[in-house]
Design an enzyme around this catalytic site. Sequence first.
Site, PDB file in Angstrom:
ATOM      1  N   HIS A 136       0.835  -1.211   0.000  1.00  0.00           N
ATOM      2  CA  HIS A 136       0.000   0.000   0.000  1.00  0.00           C
ATOM      3  C   HIS A 136       0.871   1.263   0.000  1.00  0.00           C
ATOM      4  O   HIS A 136       0.548   2.246  -0.658  1.00  0.00           O
ATOM      5  CB  HIS A 136      -0.935  -0.019   1.217  1.00  0.00           C
ATOM      6  CG  HIS A 136      -1.895   1.124   1.225  1.00  0.00           C
ATOM      7  ND1 HIS A 136      -2.815   1.316   0.226  1.00  0.00           N
ATOM      8  CD2 HIS A 136      -2.058   2.149   2.100  1.00  0.00           C
ATOM      9  CE1 HIS A 136      -3.520   2.412   0.492  1.00  0.00           C
ATOM     10  NE2 HIS A 136      -3.080   2.934   1.613  1.00  0.00           N
ATOM     11  N   LYS A 198     -10.336  14.203  -3.660  1.00  0.00           N
ATOM     12  CA  LYS A 198     -11.475  13.914  -2.777  1.00  0.00           C
ATOM     13  C   LYS A 198     -11.084  14.141  -1.323  1.00  0.00           C
ATOM     14  O   LYS A 198      -9.912  14.041  -0.954  1.00  0.00           O
ATOM     15  CB  LYS A 198     -11.967  12.481  -2.971  1.00  0.00           C
ATOM     16  CG  LYS A 198     -11.023  11.420  -2.434  1.00  0.00           C
ATOM     17  CD  LYS A 198     -11.673  10.077  -2.391  1.00  0.00           C
ATOM     18  CE  LYS A 198     -10.683   8.983  -2.034  1.00  0.00           C
ATOM     19  NZ  LYS A 198     -10.001   9.071  -0.772  1.00  0.00           N
ATOM     20  N   THR A 232     -14.838   4.506  -2.746  1.00  0.00           N
ATOM     21  CA  THR A 232     -14.030   5.495  -3.469  1.00  0.00           C
ATOM     22  C   THR A 232     -14.111   5.282  -4.971  1.00  0.00           C
ATOM     23  O   THR A 232     -14.377   6.207  -5.731  1.00  0.00           O
ATOM     24  CB  THR A 232     -12.548   5.396  -3.013  1.00  0.00           C
ATOM     25  OG1 THR A 232     -12.494   5.643  -1.611  1.00  0.00           O
ATOM     26  CG2 THR A 232     -11.676   6.393  -3.744  1.00  0.00           C
TER      27      THR A 232
END
Length: 317
Positions: A136, A198, A232
């Site tokens: 990640h 966002k 998302t």
Amino acid sequence: MSSSYSDSSLKVLSLNSNPKLARDIADHIGVQLGKCTISRFSDGEVQINIEESIRGCDVYVIQSTCAPVNQHIMELLIMIDALKRASAKSINIVMPYYGYARQDRKARSREPIAAKLVADLITTAGANRVITLDLHAPQIQGFFDIPIDHLQGVPILSNYIESKGLEDPIIVSPDHGGVTRARKMADRLKAPIGIIDKRRPRPNVAEVMNIIGNIEGKTAILVDDIIDTAGTITLAANALIENGAKEVYACCTHPVLSGPAIERIENSKIKELVVTNSIPLPAEKNIEKITTLSVAPLIGEAIIRVHELQSVSILFD
């Protein structure tokens, strides 16, 4: 199965998280999967029996720490201990998906850094090396005090997207954090890049803001490392269509797809979601919109190269 691999000191063992991927990797290398059984005592404790000698062998253990995460981590730690006590020459952990990777920093006061804790557990248990795919955050490599080979999923996803011959593609990152990944794919496909800006008011609640880049009339390809609840990515897809994109495809390396994810993808503007088999998809999640690509050849090749002391970085190109 390819021709059999000549060096009998290379052993591939599979735990319970992704046995099919482990078989495919062993087939690619040209070895039989090592014989071991993983069972549970009636109180849930893990019991592992390795049913062949691995003394002096280089052992590669295939285990994604996907759901149930804690169970799979515990299996892995107990397997490492069993291998260490059985005099394995080296214990190499192949983790296509690294669980707890999103807890990689203290975002707020009094939070743990669980990604570092898991790295410490694996190292302390006795692992000598980790081979993983699309962490990640690449900095997680620094949480390990042992060598780590960090493989990339973008080439596999890019090759598939390229083979579709989509017209006028634009690669879109669903947030600022994924821009480097989107840039890598954009460079491979010689396409422009877009970013969705966002704000996230609370964890697992996404709120789409504005779109950076010209997407009018283009085929948008959203790229991410993990799709979890799909909030998302589906909001991003719908925002792209509303702002003039012709079609939206999405791709990710790790299809966690928990909770309402499948329903959200089914009802979204995403035409096709391309994922890899780093995490196995159960039948009920394998909907028509999802295409799964195999990472077995990539991981198999990495294992051979590590074993033969060759460069692994060549696989990143």
